[in-house]
Design a protein around this motif. Structure first.
Motif, PDB file in Angstrom:
ATOM      1  N   ARG A 137      -3.749   1.164  13.018  1.00  0.00           N
ATOM      2  CA  ARG A 137      -3.328   1.042  14.157  1.00  0.00           C
ATOM      3  C   ARG A 137      -3.583  -0.405  14.673  1.00  0.00           C
ATOM      4  NH1 ARG A 137      -4.160   7.147  15.025  1.00  0.00           N
ATOM      5  NH2 ARG A 137      -2.305   7.802  15.278  1.00  0.00           N
ATOM      6  N   LEU A 140      -1.327  -2.807  13.765  1.00  0.00           N
ATOM      7  CA  LEU A 140       0.299  -2.813  14.064  1.00  0.00           C
ATOM      8  C   LEU A 140       0.527  -3.782  15.034  1.00  0.00           C
ATOM      9  CD1 LEU A 140       0.651   0.834  14.182  1.00  0.00           C
ATOM     10  CD2 LEU A 140       1.804  -0.736  12.786  1.00  0.00           C
ATOM     11  N   ARG A 148       1.258  -6.834  10.030  1.00  0.00           N
ATOM     12  CA  ARG A 148       1.997  -5.791  10.666  1.00  0.00           C
ATOM     13  C   ARG A 148       3.175  -5.238   9.882  1.00  0.00           C
ATOM     14  NH1 ARG A 148       5.139  -7.987  14.300  1.00  0.00           N
ATOM     15  NH2 ARG A 148       4.361 -10.178  14.577  1.00  0.00           N
ATOM     16  N   ALA A 151       1.383  -2.547   7.716  1.00  0.00           N
ATOM     17  CA  ALA A 151       0.911  -1.475   8.473  1.00  0.00           C
ATOM     18  C   ALA A 151       2.077  -0.559   8.478  1.00  0.00           C
ATOM     19  CB  ALA A 151       0.436  -1.950   9.816  1.00  0.00           C
ATOM     20  N   ILE A 152       3.421  -1.022   8.640  1.00  0.00           N
ATOM     21  CA  ILE A 152       4.592  -0.319   8.733  1.00  0.00           C
ATOM     22  C   ILE A 152       4.738   0.444   7.352  1.00  0.00           C
ATOM     23  CG2 ILE A 152       6.993  -0.276   9.019  1.00  0.00           C
ATOM     24  CD1 ILE A 152       6.539  -2.752  10.946  1.00  0.00           C
ATOM     25  N   ALA A 170       4.012   2.931  14.578  1.00  0.00           N
ATOM     26  CA  ALA A 170       4.306   1.639  13.842  1.00  0.00           C
ATOM     27  C   ALA A 170       5.549   1.041  14.228  1.00  0.00           C
ATOM     28  CB  ALA A 170       3.994   1.789  12.081  1.00  0.00           C
TER      29      ALA A 170
END
Length: 224
Positions: A137, A140, A148, A151-152, A170
């Protein structure tokens, strides 16, 4: 007991022995890499690393060897070896390995490294869901789009274990980003969920008209 220095020496020597210099220019051009290649195909580089690290049970040794190979790499295959070491059983899913994963994402700054490290975060998410969810989180909204991206796509392969709330967060956090690798990641993550919950993906795409054409196309790629 194998030391990290000995393991690094063995891996470097084996990669050079397996090298086909004729392959190297094409590999470097395809990956748009400033770092040269030795000329070892990626599956072979990873298999060589696993073979030489077989029997090493000390997570500290594997971590130290991975960092040395990564930081001192003169050829890209050495970095592939480093990410492979960080996926071996003694290291897999450990919270104290995250700082190494993060360094590899930030300094690797390209899709071949980030996407491999994403698998390591998926394993950590399975082993430590609360702590890793909190980390993802934070990632993101990171300024580094490679962070990022990871994270996705960190939930790829989780199938019915996918945390849909985390995935929605996300995507919605990054939905307006015009970076190709972010848009591709969003579509890829949705396409993966579509394998187990196609109706959810269809509904999500319908409810999010701000999705880029690339993300939308990727998400619905295998849905009629």
């Amino acid at each position: 007991m194998t030391s990290s220095d000995a393991l690094v020496i063995e891996i470097r020597a084996a990669l050079r022995q397996a090298a086909d210099p004729a392959l190297a220019p094409g590999q470097q051009a395809y990956m748009k890499s400033t770092m040269p290649f030795l000329g070892v195909r990626v599956p072979a580089a990873r298999a060589t690393t696993r073979r030489l690290a077989r029997g090493v049970k000390d997570a500290g040794v594997l971590r130290a060897a991975a960092l040395t190979l990564w930081r001192e790499a003169g050829f890209r295959e050495e970095r592939y070896a480093a990410t492979e070491l960080m996926g071996l059983r003694p290291v897999r899913g450990r919270l104290d390995a995250i700082e190494v994963h993060e360094e590899m994402i930030r300094t690797g700054a390209w899709w071949d490294h980030s996407d491999e490290v994403a698998h390591r975060l998926a394993e950590t998410l399975d082993a430590h869901p609360i702590e890793t969810t909190a980390l993802l989180r934070r990632w993101l909204a990171d300024e580094d789009f490679w962070i990022r991206r990871v994270a996705i796509i960190a939930q790829l392969g989780r199938k019915d274990r996918t945390d849909l709330a985390l995935l929605v967060e996300a995507i919605e956090t990054n939905i307006d980003d015009r970076e190709f690798f972010i848009r591709k990641a969003i579509g890829w993550a949705l396409r993966e969920v579509a394998k187990t919950d196609p109706d959810w993906v269809r509904a999500f795409v319908e409810a999010h008209p701000a999705l880029s054409p690339l993300s939308r196309r990727e998400a619905l790629k295998h849905l009629s």
